[in-house]
Design a protein around this motif. Structure first.
Motif, PDB file in Angstrom:
ATOM      1  N   LEU A 177       0.828  -1.209   0.000  1.00  0.00           N
ATOM      2  CA  LEU A 177       0.000   0.000   0.000  1.00  0.00           C
ATOM      3  C   LEU A 177       0.861   1.257   0.000  1.00  0.00           C
ATOM      4  CD1 LEU A 177      -2.825  -0.819   2.590  1.00  0.00           C
ATOM      5  CD2 LEU A 177      -3.063  -0.609   0.107  1.00  0.00           C
ATOM      6  N   VAL A 178       2.015   1.196   0.655  1.00  0.00           N
ATOM      7  CA  VAL A 178       2.964   2.309   0.673  1.00  0.00           C
ATOM      8  C   VAL A 178       4.339   1.742   0.353  1.00  0.00           C
ATOM      9  CG1 VAL A 178       1.601   3.555   2.392  1.00  0.00           C
ATOM     10  CG2 VAL A 178       3.524   2.137   3.142  1.00  0.00           C
ATOM     11  N   SER A 179       5.265   2.617  -0.053  1.00  0.00           N
ATOM     12  CA  SER A 179       6.606   2.139  -0.382  1.00  0.00           C
ATOM     13  C   SER A 179       7.666   2.586   0.616  1.00  0.00           C
ATOM     14  CB  SER A 179       7.013   2.616  -1.785  1.00  0.00           C
ATOM     15  OG  SER A 179       6.978   4.023  -1.862  1.00  0.00           O
ATOM     16  N   ARG A 180       7.365   3.609   1.435  1.00  0.00           N
ATOM     17  CA  ARG A 180       8.309   4.096   2.426  1.00  0.00           C
ATOM     18  C   ARG A 180       7.598   4.296   3.761  1.00  0.00           C
ATOM     19  NH1 ARG A 180       9.636   4.905  -3.103  1.00  0.00           N
ATOM     20  NH2 ARG A 180      11.692   5.875  -3.335  1.00  0.00           N
ATOM     21  N   VAL A 181       8.251   3.915   4.844  1.00  0.00           N
ATOM     22  CA  VAL A 181       7.786   4.196   6.192  1.00  0.00           C
ATOM     23  C   VAL A 181       8.898   4.943   6.911  1.00  0.00           C
ATOM     24  CG1 VAL A 181       7.028   3.239   8.399  1.00  0.00           C
ATOM     25  CG2 VAL A 181       6.305   2.156   6.262  1.00  0.00           C
ATOM     26  N   VAL A 182       8.584   6.136   7.419  1.00  0.00           N
ATOM     27  CA  VAL A 182       9.583   6.975   8.090  1.00  0.00           C
ATOM     28  C   VAL A 182       8.999   7.495   9.402  1.00  0.00           C
ATOM     29  CG1 VAL A 182      10.658   7.651   5.911  1.00  0.00           C
ATOM     30  CG2 VAL A 182       8.833   9.046   6.846  1.00  0.00           C
ATOM     31  N   GLU A 183       9.852   8.076  10.218  1.00  0.00           N
ATOM     32  CA  GLU A 183       9.382   8.633  11.478  1.00  0.00           C
ATOM     33  C   GLU A 183       8.400   9.776  11.197  1.00  0.00           C
ATOM     34  OE1 GLU A 183       9.919   7.142  14.368  1.00  0.00           O
ATOM     35  OE2 GLU A 183      10.949   5.696  13.077  1.00  0.00           O
ATOM     36  N   PRO A 184       7.405   9.953  12.060  1.00  0.00           N
ATOM     37  CA  PRO A 184       6.349  10.935  11.791  1.00  0.00           C
ATOM     38  C   PRO A 184       6.846  12.326  11.430  1.00  0.00           C
ATOM     39  CG  PRO A 184       5.729   9.574  13.649  1.00  0.00           C
ATOM     40  CD  PRO A 184       7.140   9.187  13.299  1.00  0.00           C
ATOM     41  N   GLU A 185       7.880  12.805  12.128  1.00  0.00           N
ATOM     42  CA  GLU A 185       8.358  14.165  11.863  1.00  0.00           C
ATOM     43  C   GLU A 185       9.103  14.281  10.537  1.00  0.00           C
ATOM     44  OE1 GLU A 185      11.571  12.035  14.236  1.00  0.00           O
ATOM     45  OE2 GLU A 185       9.371  12.170  14.262  1.00  0.00           O
ATOM     46  N   ARG A 186       9.398  13.133   9.902  1.00  0.00           N
ATOM     47  CA  ARG A 186      10.152  13.143   8.651  1.00  0.00           C
ATOM     48  C   ARG A 186       9.298  12.848   7.431  1.00  0.00           C
ATOM     49  NH1 ARG A 186      13.789  16.015   8.009  1.00  0.00           N
ATOM     50  NH2 ARG A 186      14.431  14.792   6.198  1.00  0.00           N
ATOM     51  N   VAL A 187       8.020  12.479   7.630  1.00  0.00           N
ATOM     52  CA  VAL A 187       7.242  11.984   6.495  1.00  0.00           C
ATOM     53  C   VAL A 187       7.051  13.052   5.421  1.00  0.00           C
ATOM     54  CG1 VAL A 187       4.979  12.431   7.563  1.00  0.00           C
ATOM     55  CG2 VAL A 187       5.201  10.665   5.812  1.00  0.00           C
ATOM     56  N   LEU A 188       6.695  14.281   5.802  1.00  0.00           N
ATOM     57  CA  LEU A 188       6.521  15.330   4.796  1.00  0.00           C
ATOM     58  C   LEU A 188       7.854  15.778   4.200  1.00  0.00           C
ATOM     59  CD1 LEU A 188       4.765  17.215   3.164  1.00  0.00           C
ATOM     60  CD2 LEU A 188       4.737  18.802   5.107  1.00  0.00           C
ATOM     61  N   PRO A 189       8.900  16.050   5.008  1.00  0.00           N
ATOM     62  CA  PRO A 189      10.185  16.416   4.409  1.00  0.00           C
ATOM     63  C   PRO A 189      10.742  15.355   3.451  1.00  0.00           C
ATOM     64  CG  PRO A 189      10.194  16.965   6.739  1.00  0.00           C
ATOM     65  CD  PRO A 189       8.934  16.188   6.485  1.00  0.00           C
ATOM     66  N   GLU A 190      10.574  14.075   3.807  1.00  0.00           N
ATOM     67  CA  GLU A 190      11.080  13.010   2.930  1.00  0.00           C
ATOM     68  C   GLU A 190      10.296  12.972   1.616  1.00  0.00           C
ATOM     69  OE1 GLU A 190      13.611  10.989   3.246  1.00  0.00           O
ATOM     70  OE2 GLU A 190      14.213  11.252   5.332  1.00  0.00           O
ATOM     71  N   ALA A 191       8.978  13.118   1.710  1.00  0.00           N
ATOM     72  CA  ALA A 191       8.164  13.122   0.491  1.00  0.00           C
ATOM     73  C   ALA A 191       8.502  14.317  -0.383  1.00  0.00           C
ATOM     74  CB  ALA A 191       6.680  13.131   0.863  1.00  0.00           C
ATOM     75  N   GLN A 192       8.694  15.485   0.224  1.00  0.00           N
ATOM     76  CA  GLN A 192       9.056  16.684  -0.532  1.00  0.00           C
ATOM     77  C   GLN A 192      10.443  16.554  -1.158  1.00  0.00           C
ATOM     78  OE1 GLN A 192       8.303  19.467   2.673  1.00  0.00           O
ATOM     79  NE2 GLN A 192       6.499  20.289   1.625  1.00  0.00           N
ATOM     80  N   ALA A 193      11.378  15.942  -0.442  1.00  0.00           N
ATOM     81  CA  ALA A 193      12.718  15.741  -1.001  1.00  0.00           C
ATOM     82  C   ALA A 193      12.665  14.825  -2.218  1.00  0.00           C
ATOM     83  CB  ALA A 193      13.650  15.164   0.062  1.00  0.00           C
ATOM     84  N   TYR A 194      11.853  13.770  -2.130  1.00  0.00           N
ATOM     85  CA  TYR A 194      11.681  12.876  -3.277  1.00  0.00           C
ATOM     86  C   TYR A 194      11.089  13.633  -4.460  1.00  0.00           C
ATOM     87  CZ  TYR A 194       9.922   8.947  -6.049  1.00  0.00           C
ATOM     88  OH  TYR A 194       9.643   8.080  -7.085  1.00  0.00           O
ATOM     89  N   ALA A 195      10.050  14.437  -4.193  1.00  0.00           N
ATOM     90  CA  ALA A 195       9.415  15.213  -5.255  1.00  0.00           C
ATOM     91  C   ALA A 195      10.380  16.227  -5.858  1.00  0.00           C
ATOM     92  CB  ALA A 195       8.169  15.915  -4.716  1.00  0.00           C
ATOM     93  N   ARG A 196      11.226  16.845  -5.028  1.00  0.00           N
ATOM     94  CA  ARG A 196      12.219  17.794  -5.546  1.00  0.00           C
ATOM     95  C   ARG A 196      13.213  17.093  -6.462  1.00  0.00           C
ATOM     96  NH1 ARG A 196      11.990  20.044  -0.391  1.00  0.00           N
ATOM     97  NH2 ARG A 196      13.822  18.850   0.267  1.00  0.00           N
ATOM     98  N   ASP A 197      13.586  15.876  -6.112  1.00  0.00           N
ATOM     99  CA  ASP A 197      14.504  15.118  -6.970  1.00  0.00           C
ATOM    100  C   ASP A 197      13.884  14.875  -8.338  1.00  0.00           C
ATOM    101  OD1 ASP A 197      17.041  13.436  -7.199  1.00  0.00           O
ATOM    102  OD2 ASP A 197      15.495  11.954  -7.675  1.00  0.00           O
ATOM    103  N   LEU A 198      12.598  14.531  -8.359  1.00  0.00           N
ATOM    104  CA  LEU A 198      11.899  14.374  -9.641  1.00  0.00           C
ATOM    105  C   LEU A 198      11.898  15.691 -10.406  1.00  0.00           C
ATOM    106  CD1 LEU A 198       8.719  12.298  -8.627  1.00  0.00           C
ATOM    107  CD2 LEU A 198      10.917  11.444  -9.459  1.00  0.00           C
TER     108      LEU A 198
END
Length: 239
Positions: A177-198
């Motif tokens: 259902l999801v591909s990454r699980v991260v600590e709660p405080e990192r979920v938005l920064p990690e998703a944004q970093a991935y999107a920035r890479d794209l």
């Protein structure tokens, strides 16, 4: 402030548009007004040349993104609302920009389906997921009976739909259902970093074509997919 203010925010930075559901009074629960606002913001992001990727999330540490845990009376009322003029729940699949979900809390029903319409999903450890329908006397709604088997297989899809049980982020990752699980405080920064890479390293035209291919191919034969791919190659080469 009125209840139909949608409570959704959009911000663009470094080629990434972050759409945030922010309705603390209803824990970011879905509504027709929110749906209209969300789809309108997707249209704006899709048309904006400064946007190359989209992140969808919910506000607050305990506020739950993309949740749709409506009372039964509200669900029954929603079922009889005329759908003329409303876009299908699968509308996000037609957006040209890649979409990334940052799921920081509970994700249920129609909210789960909106998260699954994103291409890549990051979940906060401890986030909870459920289809919800069977425990509310409802069929598998919003295209879930079509999309879930294609994403996670027939048995897993039937497990989640028949039981409507709650699964936490780690099991959601194991199921696909999801591909990454991260600590709660990192979920938005990690998703944004991935999107920035794209945004920084991938061709917008190529990503748009790939998104069309993958979702379209769910309903095509292999031969039809090859023909469609050749057409896309000619289209990209001609521009």
């Amino acid at each position: 402030m009125t209840a139909d203010r949608y409570i959704m925010r959009a911000a663009v930075e470094a080629g990434v548009c972050t759409l945030t559901l922010d309705n603390p009074e209803r824990r970011n629960a879905w509504s027709v007004a929110m749906e209209e606002r969300y789809f309108a913001l997707l249209d704006e992001a899709d048309a904006d040349p400064n946007v190359r990727a989209i992140v969808v999330t919910g506000a607050g540490a305990s506020c739950c993104p993309l949740i749709a845990t409506q009372r039964r009376s509200e669900t029954s009322h929603a079922a009889v609302i005329a759908r003329s003029g409303r876009r299908p729940q699968t509308y996000p699949l037609g957006i040209r920009k890649p979409m990334v979900a940052a799921i920081n809390g509970a994700c249920a029903g129609i909210g789960l389906m909106q998260a699954l319409h994103c291409d890549v999903r990051f979940a906060a450890r401890g986030a909870k997921f459920t289809t919800a329908y069977a425990r509310r006397g409802l069929p598998a709604e919003y295209g879930s009976s079509w999309l879930l088997p294609r994403l996670i297989g027939v048995e897993h899809a039937l497990d989640l739909l028949l039981s409507a049980r709650v699964v936490e982020a780690d099991e959601a990752k194991a199921l696909g259902l999801v591909s990454r699980v991260v600590e709660p405080e990192r979920v938005l920064p990690e998703a944004q970093a991935y999107a920035r890479d794209l945004s920084e390293h991938c061709s917008p035209r190529s990503m748009a074509a790939i998104r069309r291919q993958v979702y379209g191919d769910l309903s095509r034969t292999f031969g039809e997919s090859m023909v469609h791919t050749l057409g896309l190659m000619q289209e990209l080469a001609g521009n």
